[in-house]
Design an enzyme around this catalytic site. Sequence first.
Site, PDB file in Angstrom:
ATOM      1  N   ASN A  92       6.219 -15.298  10.619  1.00  0.00           N
ATOM      2  CA  ASN A  92       4.904 -14.506  10.582  1.00  0.00           C
ATOM      3  C   ASN A  92       4.154 -13.672  10.013  1.00  0.00           C
ATOM      4  O   ASN A  92       2.968 -13.421  10.494  1.00  0.00           O
ATOM      5  CB  ASN A  92       4.409 -15.826  11.815  1.00  0.00           C
ATOM      6  CG  ASN A  92       4.265 -14.860  13.471  1.00  0.00           C
ATOM      7  OD1 ASN A  92       5.395 -13.442  12.797  1.00  0.00           O
ATOM      8  ND2 ASN A  92       3.477 -14.972  14.739  1.00  0.00           N
ATOM      9  N   SER A 135      11.170 -12.654  16.969  1.00  0.00           N
ATOM     10  CA  SER A 135      10.358 -11.586  17.862  1.00  0.00           C
ATOM     11  C   SER A 135      10.416 -10.421  17.803  1.00  0.00           C
ATOM     12  O   SER A 135      11.305  -9.410  17.131  1.00  0.00           O
ATOM     13  CB  SER A 135      11.436 -11.637  19.499  1.00  0.00           C
ATOM     14  OG  SER A 135      10.708 -11.595  20.069  1.00  0.00           O
ATOM     15  N   TYR A 191       9.558  -8.578  27.011  1.00  0.00           N
ATOM     16  CA  TYR A 191      10.588  -8.961  26.389  1.00  0.00           C
ATOM     17  C   TYR A 191      11.883  -9.297  27.013  1.00  0.00           C
ATOM     18  O   TYR A 191      12.199 -10.809  26.624  1.00  0.00           O
ATOM     19  CB  TYR A 191      10.311  -7.414  25.773  1.00  0.00           C
ATOM     20  CG  TYR A 191      11.690  -7.784  24.398  1.00  0.00           C
ATOM     21  CD1 TYR A 191      11.527  -8.418  23.496  1.00  0.00           C
ATOM     22  CD2 TYR A 191      12.837  -7.128  24.747  1.00  0.00           C
ATOM     23  CE1 TYR A 191      12.848  -8.943  22.553  1.00  0.00           C
ATOM     24  CE2 TYR A 191      13.814  -6.799  23.397  1.00  0.00           C
ATOM     25  CZ  TYR A 191      13.547  -8.212  22.106  1.00  0.00           C
ATOM     26  OH  TYR A 191      14.888  -7.599  22.075  1.00  0.00           O
ATOM     27  N   THR A 215      20.561  -1.342  17.531  1.00  0.00           N
ATOM     28  CA  THR A 215      21.833  -2.005  16.148  1.00  0.00           C
ATOM     29  C   THR A 215      20.422  -1.063  14.957  1.00  0.00           C
ATOM     30  O   THR A 215      19.233  -0.934  15.165  1.00  0.00           O
ATOM     31  CB  THR A 215      21.472  -3.747  15.495  1.00  0.00           C
ATOM     32  OG1 THR A 215      22.285  -4.252  16.398  1.00  0.00           O
ATOM     33  CG2 THR A 215      22.024  -3.137  14.282  1.00  0.00           C
ATOM     34  N   ARG A 227      11.051   3.326  16.840  1.00  0.00           N
ATOM     35  CA  ARG A 227      11.917   3.109  17.864  1.00  0.00           C
ATOM     36  C   ARG A 227      13.075   4.271  17.764  1.00  0.00           C
ATOM     37  O   ARG A 227      12.376   5.296  16.887  1.00  0.00           O
ATOM     38  CB  ARG A 227      13.203   2.322  17.360  1.00  0.00           C
ATOM     39  CG  ARG A 227      12.701   0.743  18.197  1.00  0.00           C
ATOM     40  CD  ARG A 227      13.894  -0.669  17.875  1.00  0.00           C
ATOM     41  NE  ARG A 227      13.767  -1.245  16.779  1.00  0.00           N
ATOM     42  CZ  ARG A 227      14.066  -2.441  16.303  1.00  0.00           C
ATOM     43  NH1 ARG A 227      14.668  -3.057  17.489  1.00  0.00           N
ATOM     44  NH2 ARG A 227      13.845  -3.240  15.519  1.00  0.00           N
TER      45      ARG A 227
HETATM   46  N1  UDP Z   1      13.074   7.277  22.591  1.00  0.00           N
HETATM   47  C1  UDP Z   1      12.936   8.808  22.135  1.00  0.00           C
HETATM   48  N2  UDP Z   1      12.313   9.302  21.127  1.00  0.00           N
HETATM   49  C2  UDP Z   1      11.387   8.460  20.262  1.00  0.00           C
HETATM   50  C3  UDP Z   1      11.434   7.058  20.152  1.00  0.00           C
HETATM   51  C4  UDP Z   1      12.329   6.778  21.220  1.00  0.00           C
HETATM   52  O1  UDP Z   1      13.539   9.858  22.532  1.00  0.00           O
HETATM   53  O2  UDP Z   1      11.004   8.836  19.216  1.00  0.00           O
HETATM   54  C5  UDP Z   1      13.934   7.168  23.251  1.00  0.00           C
HETATM   55  C6  UDP Z   1      13.025   6.047  24.028  1.00  0.00           C
HETATM   56  O3  UDP Z   1      11.931   7.017  25.087  1.00  0.00           O
HETATM   57  C7  UDP Z   1      14.895   5.871  24.747  1.00  0.00           C
HETATM   58  C8  UDP Z   1      15.573   5.436  23.342  1.00  0.00           C
HETATM   59  O4  UDP Z   1      15.080   6.621  22.957  1.00  0.00           O
HETATM   60  O5  UDP Z   1      14.890   6.323  25.770  1.00  0.00           O
HETATM   61  C9  UDP Z   1      15.425   4.796  22.386  1.00  0.00           C
HETATM   62  O6  UDP Z   1      14.553   4.028  22.375  1.00  0.00           O
HETATM   63  P1  UDP Z   1      14.297   3.105  21.441  1.00  0.00           P
HETATM   64  O7  UDP Z   1      12.960   3.095  21.184  1.00  0.00           O
HETATM   65  O8  UDP Z   1      14.921   2.800  19.891  1.00  0.00           O
HETATM   66  O9  UDP Z   1      14.627   1.267  21.670  1.00  0.00           O
HETATM   67  P2  UDP Z   1      15.452   0.973  22.660  1.00  0.00           P
HETATM   68  O10 UDP Z   1      16.470   0.828  23.266  1.00  0.00           O
HETATM   69  O11 UDP Z   1      14.632   1.172  24.672  1.00  0.00           O
HETATM   70  O12 UDP Z   1      14.961  -0.467  23.294  1.00  0.00           O
END
Ligand code: UDP
Length: 316
Positions: A32, A75, A145, A175, A186
């Site tokens: 979607n 998702s 989630y 990944t 992320r």
């Molecule tokens: N993180 C960070 N700076 C960013 C985005 C994420 O330091 O700009 C940190 C986030 O708080 C986490 C880790 O990086 O501890 C991985 O985050 P991500 O969003 O990639 O996914 P997660 O593994 O938490 O699902």
Amino acid sequence: MRVVITGGAGFLGSHLCDLFISRGWDVLCMDNLVTGSDANIAHLTSNPRFHKVHHDVSQFIEVPGEVDTVLHFASPASPPDYLKFPIQTLKVGSLGTHNALGLAKAKGAKFLLASTSECYGDPEVSPQPETYWGRVNPVGPRGVYDEAKRFAEAITMAYHRYHGLDTRIVRIFNTYGPRMRLNDGRALPNFLYQALVGEPITVYGDGRQTRSFCYISDLIEGIYRLLESNEHEPVNIGNPHEITILEFAERVRRLTGSGVPIIHRPLPQDDPKQRCPDITKARRILRWEPKVQLEEGLGLTCDFFKAQIAATARPA
Ligand code: UDP
């Protein structure tokens, strides 16, 4: 042979579309486009064995004709995305999984659920084996989630046990690779984007939290092997090379040759302090382990992001 891939226009889903097309299957890609993108599958649309349908799988799924395999990958998957779409995330993990299972049952098809390391929450055990039940805050912001995926695993096992459906569950750890959205929020796309455009790299908290990053081609190979196996219980697929987020930010800076500063921002609530897959089971039953080192995978992803940035900067 025909496969239905929910979330087929997403980062992982589109790579699965490629895999099945290359193996001679007919592919029905269902999405979607809440977080997926037509650009991820644009190269497939002229192939007569590829079809796409715009559909929200939280609604009843109707697919005419035979189906051999259903891969349920729909998702939102990045924390900012599922915080932005909390209800959709809960619905696609619960109602969407129910509908995708119903489709597989009606067609007598094999079913594979894309689950997640988030099932382990903020774990007290590291690395995390499949036998660990996790530590999830059900009412925190990530609960939408984590709990949806835990429900998805439970209902998948129920369809397996009660209806005899031929099911698989892959617990996917962080990944990365081409077709990740530059702005999905992320760490990896944020850091690469920031380093490439000359903005400060934003490390949340003190950066001592850890993650383990798996390159997309390794993940896809692991998923395919799981599908070919007879394992019905969850299997971790991820790269066990664990790294702190601060160290990761420094790696990205080195790789891009960027001189941008690293700045700190508040740590989001319930952010897992450590995450590393125990892949003993995948090694044993799938004879699988990741092959692509972080340096190589980051280089390939960086090339993709550079091209994306150049394309968006170009005047229309
Ligand atoms: N993180 C960070 N700076 C960013 C985005 C994420 O330091 O700009 C940190 C986030 O708080 C986490 C880790 O990086 O501890 C991985 O985050 P991500 O969003 O990639 O996914 P997660 O593994 O938490 O699902």
